[in-house]
Design an enzyme around this catalytic site. Sequence first.
Site, PDB file in Angstrom:
ATOM      1  N   GLU A   1      30.696  14.925  72.120  1.00 18.24           N
ATOM      2  CA  GLU A   1      30.635  16.301  72.611  1.00 18.24           C
ATOM      3  C   GLU A   1      29.257  16.619  73.187  1.00 18.24           C
ATOM      4  OE1 GLU A   1      30.930  20.849  70.832  1.00 18.24           O
ATOM      5  OE2 GLU A   1      31.658  19.169  69.629  1.00 18.24           O
TER       6      GLU A   1
ATOM      7  N   GLU B   1      35.878  16.125  65.485  1.00 24.10           N
ATOM      8  CA  GLU B   1      34.674  16.062  66.325  1.00 24.10           C
ATOM      9  C   GLU B   1      33.525  15.447  65.532  1.00 24.10           C
ATOM     10  OE1 GLU B   1      35.400  19.908  69.211  1.00 24.10           O
ATOM     11  OE2 GLU B   1      34.329  20.266  67.344  1.00 24.10           O
TER      12      GLU B   1
ATOM     13  N   CYS C   1      31.530  26.279  73.952  1.00 26.73           N
ATOM     14  CA  CYS C   1      30.203  26.173  73.335  1.00 26.73           C
ATOM     15  C   CYS C   1      29.243  25.352  74.190  1.00 26.73           C
ATOM     16  CB  CYS C   1      30.324  25.568  71.940  1.00 26.73           C
ATOM     17  SG  CYS C   1      31.298  24.050  71.878  1.00 26.73           S
ATOM     18  N   CYS C   2      29.755  24.341  74.902  1.00 28.06           N
ATOM     19  CA  CYS C   2      28.877  23.396  75.588  1.00 28.06           C
ATOM     20  C   CYS C   2      28.164  23.964  76.825  1.00 28.06           C
ATOM     21  CB  CYS C   2      29.652  22.142  75.962  1.00 28.06           C
ATOM     22  SG  CYS C   2      30.315  21.234  74.542  1.00 28.06           S
TER      23      CYS C   2
ATOM     24  N   HIS D   1      31.643  16.690  60.958  1.00 28.77           N
ATOM     25  CA  HIS D   1      31.510  17.296  62.285  1.00 28.77           C
ATOM     26  C   HIS D   1      30.090  17.072  62.807  1.00 28.77           C
ATOM     27  CE1 HIS D   1      31.225  20.578  65.255  1.00 28.77           C
ATOM     28  NE2 HIS D   1      32.548  20.550  65.303  1.00 28.77           N
TER      29      HIS D   1
ATOM     30  N   HIS E   1      32.764  31.311  60.775  1.00 28.13           N
ATOM     31  CA  HIS E   1      31.631  31.258  61.709  1.00 28.13           C
ATOM     32  C   HIS E   1      30.790  32.522  61.801  1.00 28.13           C
ATOM     33  CE1 HIS E   1      33.889  27.709  62.972  1.00 28.13           C
ATOM     34  NE2 HIS E   1      32.874  27.328  63.724  1.00 28.13           N
TER      35      HIS E   1
ATOM     36  N   CYS F   1      27.598  19.282  73.164  1.00 28.40           N
ATOM     37  CA  CYS F   1      26.788  19.991  72.174  1.00 28.40           C
ATOM     38  C   CYS F   1      26.142  19.047  71.168  1.00 28.40           C
ATOM     39  CB  CYS F   1      27.641  21.018  71.420  1.00 28.40           C
ATOM     40  SG  CYS F   1      27.907  22.564  72.308  1.00 28.40           S
TER      41      CYS F   1
ATOM     42  N   GLY G   1      29.682  27.487  56.909  1.00 29.16           N
ATOM     43  CA  GLY G   1      30.508  26.325  57.193  1.00 29.16           C
ATOM     44  C   GLY G   1      30.004  25.596  58.419  1.00 29.16           C
ATOM     45  N   HIS G   2      29.511  26.341  59.400  1.00 27.24           N
ATOM     46  CA  HIS G   2      28.914  25.748  60.608  1.00 27.24           C
ATOM     47  C   HIS G   2      27.443  26.142  60.651  1.00 27.24           C
ATOM     48  CE1 HIS G   2      28.072  24.343  64.552  1.00 27.24           C
ATOM     49  NE2 HIS G   2      29.342  24.220  64.930  1.00 27.24           N
TER      50      HIS G   2
END
Length: 660
Positions: free
Chosen positions: A340, A324, A420-421, A272, A145, A342, A196-197
């Site tokens: 989620e 997710e 994160c949310c 994801h 990340h 997010c 990756g994200h």
Amino acid sequence: MDTTMTVVPPGSTRIHDAFWLPKMETVRTQMIPYQWQALNDLVPGAEPSRCIRNFRLAAKVLAQGRESLAPDETHSGFVFQDSDLYKWLEAVAYTLSWHPDAALEEQADGAISLIASAQMEDGYLDTYYVLTGIEKRFTNLKDNHELYCLGHLVESAVAYAAATGKDRYLQIARRAADCAMKAIGPEEGKIHGYPGHPILEMALVRLFHATGARCYLDFAAYLINERGKEPLFFEEETKLHGNRPSWKDSYLQYQYYQAGMPLRSQKIAQGHAVRALYLYSGMADVARETGDAALLESCRTLYKDISCRQMYVTGNVGQCAHGESFSLDYDLPNALVYGETCAQIALVFLSHRMLQCGIDAAAADCMERALYNGVLSGASLDGTAFFYVNPLEVVPELTKAAFPYTHVKAVRQKWFGCACCPPNFARLLSSLGSYVHTAGSRAGKPLLATHLFIAGSYDVQLDGTAVGVDMESSWPWEGDVQVSFRMKEAREFTYALRRPRSAASCTLMLNGNACPAEEQDGYFFIRRTFRSGDCIRLQMELPVRVLQANPRVREDIGKLCVSRGPIVYCLEEADNGSSLHALSMSRTAPFTATWRADLLGGVTVLSCPGKRVRLDSWDSGDLYREAAALPEDDVTLTWIPYYAWDNRTPGEMRVWVREH
């Protein structure tokens, strides 16, 4: 692409909407201070964040050396913990743009100073690697990340510079981005990789706009176009550095990262959900900025798969707890959903970007559906408790005792280890004014479009001309919208006003008279020379709509749900008693809509006749018996907005009910 649109910056918007302003004020006065406490581990009973602690320890290492750390002074939390502070700062920035606050700005400046003290001389900034071994940086782009955190750093820094006029945070972000670009890219000797994200892709486009430096747009395009090429970077990186294979051996494989094949070859949303939607948002940005029509078409294909085959009626996306992730088309379980917060927020980001690439009522409806339902359900009305997972059906006992349901919470939580949310929610609502209009051109002619009915004053730049847009709205509870213009001089342009699919009939007026307009693509198009003071009024009938799902949706066949305007409704135990599965309704049931100023911050409550199976009529101890009609009682079903559930007594909830 004959239509190119830009957004209205948060600093050019002043919302006074009766529905949204109280929620934005809750973010400003309750949520932002609460989240600062959470980031500093000062909320009793909440999972610790350790985010600020990590920055302080990283600053200590850079100032005094690694030997200065005590044995218990190690990195805590997830590898992406830095991003929570960046998102909080972005929310602060947007809030300051419409509500100056010297004390809050001073607090934010202090946080930025802390971030600066954790940045290395070459611009690198990531507390995880500073604290665990800087020699390992850029060795696990797949899972650790770094570039995700960098993306959130850039997004927040751009927002803060725009809100305050201060350059320091933006320069921190530029140095960090430049450091990454020195290590990663297509050139010989660089890492031929990508995140990756995702989120860095769309952040770089914002940095390009903020600085005018083309290198950031080029880097964003590289990250988009390199993804999924053979030889697959993630496989090569794993071999080179001995990283864990992660999702390679799961059924998701590298599509967990949307990297199993080049993006232009992907037709179905997989993996994801948040990663996917952030990535597709970056695709749309790069396609728009570079004029890449083929890339935009690929993005539209993926967006259509989500919105037409993998989206809940509430705008929730990401069906599966495992990874997710997205599941399969039409697989939309209600009680086992992940959904989620997010992911709903990311769907708003993507929908908004689709609207910047053209007039698209489906994208506007999707954005509105997510905002008023799936996003808002992610936080309590007082702004101090949060859902990570947003189910459409809850039985509290199952969430505590049955393993498949344990990812679902029946009540909102104070905080999360993976948080994160909550700051994502704050940054979206505090920038909400930017989602109402877009301005640009269509086929070379000036075009101003209104996508959301949020009352406020908006200062729009339309082909070099300043146009003020003042909106009054009773949405979402009623269907009366008025739009008036402020201009120094008369100006010819086309105004596109969305016609919601949730409205049964519409009357369009201009300065009190019938307004000639072409209805196309779900919008009313009004082409004329506008003058200051011109007022357009749209009056819409908002009936209660009883909806059914595509019969391919196994979970919902034979079931109905209820909506009015953009609001999806649910049954809650507080109004209807327990065992909600025993309730049923008719698709032709008559409804009563009642405004309740005293309930849940002010909501329109719906009621209709229904039936309840008498569970106590099964008087034998048998689990099964020969089929026979079950006795039922006539009852009144009381429906509240889905977003407002779990703000009273905890209990059962469901969106879909049986049809009788």
